[in-house]
Design a protein around this motif. Structure first.
Motif, PDB file in Angstrom:
ATOM      1  N   UNK A 179      47.179  16.979 -39.294  1.00  0.00           N
ATOM      2  CA  UNK A 179      48.258  17.113 -40.282  1.00  0.00           C
ATOM      3  C   UNK A 179      48.699  15.732 -40.737  1.00  0.00           C
ATOM      4  N   UNK A 180      48.776  15.542 -42.052  1.00  0.00           N
ATOM      5  CA  UNK A 180      49.246  14.274 -42.619  1.00  0.00           C
ATOM      6  C   UNK A 180      50.198  14.548 -43.781  1.00  0.00           C
ATOM      7  N   UNK A 181      51.139  13.621 -43.983  1.00  0.00           N
ATOM      8  CA  UNK A 181      52.061  13.709 -45.116  1.00  0.00           C
ATOM      9  C   UNK A 181      51.365  13.159 -46.356  1.00  0.00           C
ATOM     10  N   UNK A 182      51.381  13.938 -47.421  1.00  0.00           N
ATOM     11  CA  UNK A 182      50.780  13.488 -48.670  1.00  0.00           C
ATOM     12  C   UNK A 182      51.667  12.435 -49.335  1.00  0.00           C
ATOM     13  N   UNK A 183      51.032  11.464 -49.976  1.00  0.00           N
ATOM     14  CA  UNK A 183      51.739  10.403 -50.707  1.00  0.00           C
ATOM     15  C   UNK A 183      52.811   9.755 -49.829  1.00  0.00           C
ATOM     16  N   UNK A 235      52.914  24.936 -43.290  1.00  0.00           N
ATOM     17  CA  UNK A 235      52.971  24.855 -44.747  1.00  0.00           C
ATOM     18  C   UNK A 235      54.103  25.703 -45.297  1.00  0.00           C
ATOM     19  N   UNK A 236      54.320  26.876 -44.714  1.00  0.00           N
ATOM     20  CA  UNK A 236      55.388  27.753 -45.187  1.00  0.00           C
ATOM     21  C   UNK A 236      56.752  27.087 -45.025  1.00  0.00           C
ATOM     22  N   UNK A 251      55.325  16.845 -48.993  1.00  0.00           N
ATOM     23  CA  UNK A 251      54.172  17.738 -48.975  1.00  0.00           C
ATOM     24  C   UNK A 251      53.232  17.288 -47.865  1.00  0.00           C
ATOM     25  N   UNK A 252      52.570  18.253 -47.259  1.00  0.00           N
ATOM     26  CA  UNK A 252      51.641  17.927 -46.181  1.00  0.00           C
ATOM     27  C   UNK A 252      50.269  18.513 -46.484  1.00  0.00           C
ATOM     28  N   UNK A 291      40.515  15.868 -47.612  1.00  0.00           N
ATOM     29  CA  UNK A 291      40.226  16.599 -48.852  1.00  0.00           C
ATOM     30  C   UNK A 291      41.527  17.027 -49.525  1.00  0.00           C
ATOM     31  N   UNK A 292      42.541  17.364 -48.722  1.00  0.00           N
ATOM     32  CA  UNK A 292      43.813  17.809 -49.309  1.00  0.00           C
ATOM     33  C   UNK A 292      44.503  16.690 -50.077  1.00  0.00           C
ATOM     34  N   UNK A 293      44.203  15.434 -49.761  1.00  0.00           N
ATOM     35  CA  UNK A 293      44.866  14.314 -50.434  1.00  0.00           C
ATOM     36  C   UNK A 293      44.363  14.131 -51.864  1.00  0.00           C
TER      37      UNK A 293
END
Length: 573
Positions: A380-384, A452-453, A469-470, A512-514
């Protein structure tokens, strides 16, 4: 460090003599297993028994088969005698004494059986049939026959157990192997006794009586031909065993008169030892817990020690020990306690402690040493995250980060997950340390959906001081599980970590989510383990090349976690 005794990989093969004893024993066990299965066919019919006997005779009565069988028999007995005479400590585990006792008892009982079968063929020139053998054994020799069967089988199974015990798959394999090991002798005894009673009843009811008379004459002829040889052979076996035990006792007594040396352990304990004993023997003599998963055969490395003094107090490293030490990249001052024999004063420190020897709160911890297991890893990582840090006050960065991670950890632990590590922008969690791989995959994926929820809406989002966002990646696979960086006294354990491609792939899927609008990316293997059906109903199936891995990893990209969470809840119920 504590260790789960069943989760140690086999690293070595033992000495040349140990390998010869093992493989000769396996040849004998293969023959015995076929013989016992042949007995078990008596539950079906005598013709089935004779049919398999014909096949067995074609194999083992041939020149190659005879050489292999009797050669293995001679080698196993010779090496067994040498093994007994090499014993320098009477304080061995019960199983070891039990196996030796069985091994010594087998020749006395077996020689009679061999003479009645192979010996009678040579004496009378008439091949032994199953009906004749059953008539010889039932009922006068039934107890002796079953006792011999159990002696041979249990002796062999003990050897196989300690041969396979260091293997990583053996613990799971016991679910199949143990029932077989129990069933074979039971079926064999039931088979031959059932056939004997059935056939003798048939002969007694034969109105002609010719077959019964002929069989009685053949049985009487065999007994007369071999009776003297049986007594002579068993007498010589008894004398040989007596001489062996006498020599053994003399060697043990003589050892007590030799000059004593001192062995000092890492905790300061110093004990006296007779030269020639292995370090493992010294530990056992003095009731010092010393782990040895393979039973002291140089097939695992669990008994290894660090030599804190000069090594001239120990015997030179032998080929089997050298091969195993090289395989585990051992330090120059590391030795196997089961192979190193004391020759002078020496200072050692056992590296791995049995669980019962560890007095700290982690004495039941199975991950104090590396074990291999199939787990699921959640990355799990925090986006931006970098832009967020740049435009936020330092206090708020830490405050918001702790808020978020507290929420995530709560969901992970609710699904029996274990946080491996925290990073400055996320965390890694491991699932499946105590559960099956299927449940581990479901738990990891459900925890991802719940995380995510919470971030996307609801109470969790309201609790955060700033919107974040994660991105989450999830993958399942085999990994080395253990505690890295734990203090030697085990009072400050580090978290459990998963080492292997499973962590690498989970991290790559999170990345990939980033660069996409996906919130969760999980592998197709996880999807299959969870039994989620058609992937298109939950996300977008894709393939990704991962640096360092051959081929591509199939995965599912999930934008909205709600359908995934509901699907998991529905299929769970």
């Amino acid at each position: 460090m504590a260790i789960n005794r069943r989760d140690i990989k086999g690293n070595g093969r033992g000495t040349v003599l140990q390998q010869a004893r093992l493989w000769s024993g396996l040849v004998l066990l293969v023959y015995a297993t076929g013989h016992f299965i042949n007995h078990g066919l008596g539950l079906v019919s005598l013709s089935w028994m004779d049919g398999m006997l014909t096949v067995m005779s074609a194999i083992w009565s041939s020149v190659p088969g005879t050489v292999l069988l009797y050669g293995a028999f001679a080698i196993h007995i010779l090496l067994g005698v040498l093994s007994v005479l090499s014993i320098r400590s009477l304080k061995m585990p019960f199983w070891r004494w039990f196996q030796i006792a069985l091994g010594l008892a087998i020749p006395y009982w077996l020689v009679s059986h061999i003479i009645v079968t192979r010996g009678s063929e040579l004496a009378t020139g008439v091949p032994v049939t199953y009906l004749q053998e059953l008539s010889l054994l039932w009922p006068v020799s039934a107890v002796k026959q079953n006792a011999l069967l159990l002696l041979v089988w249990v002796h062999g199974i003990i050897g196989v157990h300690f041969w396979l015990r260091p293997k990583s798959w053996y613990k799971d394999g016991l679910l199949v192997l143990l029932p077989i090991a129990i069933a074979v002798p039971i079926v064999a005894m039931a088979g031959w006794m059932t056939a004997a009673k059935r056939e003798l009843l048939r002969l007694s009811l034969d109105t002609d009586g010719a077959e019964a008379v002929d069989m009685a004459a053949r049985v009487a002829a065999v007994r007369e031909a071999v009776s003297d040889y049986q007594a002579i052979a068993q007498g010589w076996v008894a004398i040989s065993l007596s001489v062996l035990l006498l020599v053994f006792v003399v060697l043990i007594i003589a050892q007590g008169f030799r000059r004593r040396v001192q062995v000092t352990y890492g905790n300061g304990l110093t004990v006296d030892a007779a030269p020639g004993k292995t370090l493992l023997d010294v530990s056992r003599d003095n009731r010092i817990d010393h782990l040895s998963v393979c039973g002291g055969r140089a097939r695992c490395s669990t008994c290894r020690v660090l030599v804190m003094s000069e090594q001239d107090g120990l015997s030179p490293v032998g080929p089997a020990e050298r091969k195993l030490l090289d395989k585990i990249n051992a330090e120059p001052n590391m030795r196997l306690a089961c192979q190193a024999r004391v020759q002078g004063d020496v200072n050692i420190r056992p590296i791995i402690q049995p669980k019962r020897a560890v007095s700290t709160p982690l004495q039941s911890d199975p991950f104090g040493w590396g074990v291999e297991r199939e787990v699921s890893v959640l990355q799990l990582k925090i986006k931006e995250f970098r832009p967020f840090v740049d435009k936020t006050l330092p206090y708020d960065v830490i405050y918001v980060l702790n808020q978020l991670l507290d929420l995530m950890v709560e969901q992970i632990e609710a699904q029996d997950g274990h946080v491996d590590k925290f990073t400055n922008d996320g965390l890694t969690a491991v699932f499946g340390l105590e559960t099956h791989k299927t449940q581990a995959a479901r738990s990891a994926l459900y925890a991802a959906a719940r995380c995510q929820a919470l971030v996307e809406g609801g109470d969790g989002a309201q609790q955060l001081a700033a919107p974040l966002k994660i991105g989450i990646g999830v993958h399942s696979g085999r990994a080395v599980i253990g505690r890295v960086g734990k203090s030697s006294d085990q009072t400050a354990p580090s978290p459990v970590t998963a080492i292997g491609n499973v962590s690498l792939i989970a991290e790559a899927l999170e990345m990939v989510t980033r660069r996409s609008d996906a919130s969760i990316v999980y592998s197709k293997y996880v999807h299959e383990l969870c039994g989620l059906g058609v992937a298109n109903m939950l996300g977008t199936p894709s393939e990704f090349a991962i640096q360092g891995l051959a081929g591509k990893v199939e995965a599912v990209m999930v934008k909205n976690s709600s359908p995934l969470r509901k699907k998991l809840e529905l299929t769970q119920s």
